[in-house]
Design a protein around this motif. Structure first.
Motif, mmCIF file in Angstrom:
data_model
loop_
_atom_site.group_PDB
_atom_site.id
_atom_site.type_symbol
_atom_site.label_atom_id
_atom_site.label_comp_id
_atom_site.label_asym_id
_atom_site.label_seq_id
_atom_site.Cartn_x
_atom_site.Cartn_y
_atom_site.Cartn_z
ATOM 1 N N PRO A 163 6.702 -1.894 0.952
ATOM 2 C CA PRO A 163 5.637 -1.731 -0.051
ATOM 3 C C PRO A 163 6.073 -2.136 -1.457
ATOM 4 O O PRO A 163 5.276 -2.647 -2.239
ATOM 5 C CB PRO A 163 5.296 -0.246 0.038
ATOM 6 N N LYS A 164 7.337 -1.937 -1.755
ATOM 7 C CA LYS A 164 7.817 -2.297 -3.085
ATOM 8 C C LYS A 164 7.770 -3.806 -3.278
ATOM 9 O O LYS A 164 7.402 -4.303 -4.354
ATOM 10 C CB LYS A 164 9.243 -1.779 -3.273
ATOM 11 N N LEU A 165 8.150 -4.535 -2.224
ATOM 12 C CA LEU A 165 8.121 -5.990 -2.318
ATOM 13 C C LEU A 165 6.679 -6.516 -2.357
ATOM 14 O O LEU A 165 6.375 -7.504 -3.042
ATOM 15 C CB LEU A 165 8.882 -6.612 -1.142
ATOM 16 N N ARG A 166 5.786 -5.875 -1.616
ATOM 17 C CA ARG A 166 4.381 -6.291 -1.632
ATOM 18 C C ARG A 166 3.772 -6.052 -3.013
ATOM 19 O O ARG A 166 2.976 -6.862 -3.499
ATOM 20 C CB ARG A 166 3.595 -5.538 -0.560
ATOM 21 N N GLU A 167 4.176 -4.933 -3.649
ATOM 22 C CA GLU A 167 3.682 -4.630 -4.983
ATOM 23 C C GLU A 167 4.151 -5.677 -5.990
ATOM 24 O O GLU A 167 3.512 -5.902 -7.028
ATOM 25 C CB GLU A 167 4.147 -3.237 -5.425
ATOM 26 N N MET A 168 5.286 -6.313 -5.684
ATOM 27 C CA MET A 168 5.818 -7.345 -6.559
ATOM 28 C C MET A 168 5.114 -8.681 -6.348
ATOM 29 O O MET A 168 5.406 -9.672 -7.017
ATOM 30 C CB MET A 168 7.318 -7.514 -6.310
ATOM 31 N N GLY A 169 4.163 -8.730 -5.401
ATOM 32 C CA GLY A 169 3.381 -9.930 -5.182
ATOM 33 C C GLY A 169 3.835 -10.804 -4.047
ATOM 34 O O GLY A 169 3.285 -11.879 -3.817
ATOM 35 N N LEU A 170 4.844 -10.383 -3.282
ATOM 36 C CA LEU A 170 5.324 -11.179 -2.158
ATOM 37 C C LEU A 170 4.348 -11.075 -0.996
ATOM 38 O O LEU A 170 3.727 -10.029 -0.762
ATOM 39 C CB LEU A 170 6.706 -10.711 -1.702
ATOM 40 N N THR A 171 4.196 -12.191 -0.302
ATOM 41 C CA THR A 171 3.356 -12.193 0.884
ATOM 42 C C THR A 171 4.080 -11.506 2.033
ATOM 43 O O THR A 171 5.293 -11.257 1.977
ATOM 44 C CB THR A 171 3.010 -13.624 1.304
ATOM 45 N N ALA A 172 3.342 -11.219 3.081
ATOM 46 C CA ALA A 172 3.945 -10.585 4.264
ATOM 47 C C ALA A 172 5.037 -11.464 4.848
ATOM 48 O O ALA A 172 6.085 -10.982 5.297
ATOM 49 C CB ALA A 172 2.875 -10.282 5.307
ATOM 50 N N GLU A 173 4.766 -12.810 4.842
ATOM 51 C CA GLU A 173 5.773 -13.728 5.378
ATOM 52 C C GLU A 173 7.046 -13.700 4.528
ATOM 53 O O GLU A 173 8.165 -13.723 5.055
ATOM 54 C CB GLU A 173 5.205 -15.151 5.423
ATOM 55 N N GLN A 174 6.884 -13.645 3.219
ATOM 56 C CA GLN A 174 8.048 -13.619 2.322
ATOM 57 C C GLN A 174 8.823 -12.306 2.472
ATOM 58 O O GLN A 174 10.054 -12.302 2.441
ATOM 59 C CB GLN A 174 7.591 -13.802 0.879
ATOM 60 N N VAL A 175 8.113 -11.193 2.633
ATOM 61 C CA VAL A 175 8.788 -9.893 2.829
ATOM 62 C C VAL A 175 9.565 -9.895 4.135
ATOM 63 O O VAL A 175 10.719 -9.439 4.206
ATOM 64 C CB VAL A 175 7.763 -8.749 2.808
ATOM 65 N N ALA A 176 8.913 -10.435 5.199
ATOM 66 C CA ALA A 176 9.584 -10.488 6.502
ATOM 67 C C ALA A 176 10.848 -11.334 6.422
ATOM 68 O O ALA A 176 11.889 -10.981 6.988
ATOM 69 C CB ALA A 176 8.637 -11.043 7.557
ATOM 70 N N GLN A 177 10.766 -12.437 5.695
ATOM 71 C CA GLN A 177 11.937 -13.313 5.568
ATOM 72 C C GLN A 177 13.025 -12.646 4.731
ATOM 73 O O GLN A 177 14.211 -12.733 5.054
ATOM 74 C CB GLN A 177 11.509 -14.637 4.931
ATOM 75 N N ALA A 178 12.632 -11.956 3.663
ATOM 76 C CA ALA A 178 13.607 -11.310 2.776
ATOM 77 C C ALA A 178 14.332 -10.162 3.474
ATOM 78 O O ALA A 178 15.535 -9.943 3.261
ATOM 79 C CB ALA A 178 12.903 -10.811 1.522
ATOM 80 N N LEU A 179 13.607 -9.423 4.284
ATOM 81 C CA LEU A 179 14.201 -8.254 4.961
ATOM 82 C C LEU A 179 14.667 -8.571 6.368
ATOM 83 O O LEU A 179 15.177 -7.676 7.056
ATOM 84 C CB LEU A 179 13.175 -7.120 5.001
ATOM 85 N N ASN A 180 14.487 -9.811 6.802
ATOM 86 C CA ASN A 180 14.897 -10.219 8.153
ATOM 87 C C ASN A 180 14.198 -9.361 9.203
ATOM 88 O O ASN A 180 14.825 -8.855 10.136
ATOM 89 C CB ASN A 180 16.421 -10.140 8.307
#
Length: 281
Positions: free
Chosen positions: A254-271
């Protein structure tokens, strides 16, 4: 002129009139007399069985106790052949079966270390006649006496080739150094063969108790159980750390989504799988 005959010369060196007496074959190895007390019996067994651990893997020694030690024919004729309560002979075939110690069957070898367990009926001999035999006949390197009922009774001597037996001086714990075995001899309080008492025990150079085989087995079992417990604890800690890491990833979504990252970007960032990120909402 008459001829004189000379008497025949006999070479006496080739015809000796003395033949060595053959070794006896009717030796006695058991007179049926029990040890002074049960504590003497256990004390003797503790010393003998300690050698199994102290010299583990070494078959070039013999340790015995309460068995006859034959050292000459005169001794045999006098029926005076009671052996030490505990003795060790080094550099011999330890795999050979023996009912007793017969010096003329052992290349003239005698005990290198002897311990006598004192009692009122044997003390006089242990300090007198036997000590003299061990010193002058056996030339035993280290000789000790100990009363199983008196923990302060330990005394010992080391053989000086020129001056005979010399008193051994105890260390700060009251132990005596056995030079031949490179071990300490000292008092120990605890249970042996189901009996709690003070026992004469061996300690290594560093002061560690030389364990009996059953004590060594018990210690090994305890160490194995401890290692198993440590492995289980490490596994639990690893699982806990994994769970914490997984929870930290989920908490970061949720913190990354609040920063404006898409679901795909969050998934890639957190593996993480995209489905897991999308399913979080």
């Amino acid at each position: 002129m008459s001829l004189e005959t000379t008497p025949e010369v006999v070479n006496t060196a080739l015809a000796p009139d003395w033949v060595p007496e053959p070794p006896p074959t009717d030796l006695i190895f058991d007179d049926g007399e029990p040890l002074e007390s049960d504590r003497h019996r256990v004390g003797m067994n503790v010393l003998i069985r300690s050698m199994l651990t102290a010299r583990a893997g070494d078959s070039s020694y013999f340790a015995g106790g309460n068995m006859f030690v034959y050292y000459n024919l005169e001794q045999l004729r006098n029926q005076d052949f009671r052996g030490p309560d505990f003795f060790v002979v080094l550099n011999v075939d330890g795999t050979k079966e023996r009912q007793g110690w017969v010096s003329w069957q052992e290349n003239g070898r005698y005990p290198d270390v002897i311990v006598e367990l004192l009692s009122p009926s044997t003390a006089k001999k242990d300090f007198g006649e036997k000590k003299e035999i061990y010193e002058q006949v056996f030339r035993t390197s280290d000789y000790f006496v100990y009363d199983p009922f008196n923990p302060d009774s330990l005394q010992g001597w080391h053989l000086d080739i020129d001056q005979g037996y010399q008193d051994l001086q105890p260390n700060e714990k009251g132990w005596l150094w056995c030079q031949k075995l490179e071990l300490w001899l000292g008092n120990w309080q605890g249970e042996a063969q189901g009996k709690f008492a003070n026992w004469l025990r061996f300690y290594d150079r560093a002061g560690n108790l030389v364990l009996l085989p059953e004590e060594a087995a018990e210690q090994a079992q305890q160490q194995a159980e401890q290692a198993q417990q440590q492995a289980e604890q490490a596994q639990q800690q690893a699982e806990q750390a994994q769970q914490q890491a997984e929870q930290a990833q989920l908490d970061a979504i949720p913190k990354l989504r609040e920063m404006g990252l898409t679901a795909e970007q969050v998934a890639q960032a957190l593996n993480l799988p995209i489905a897991e990120v999308e399913g979080y909402f």
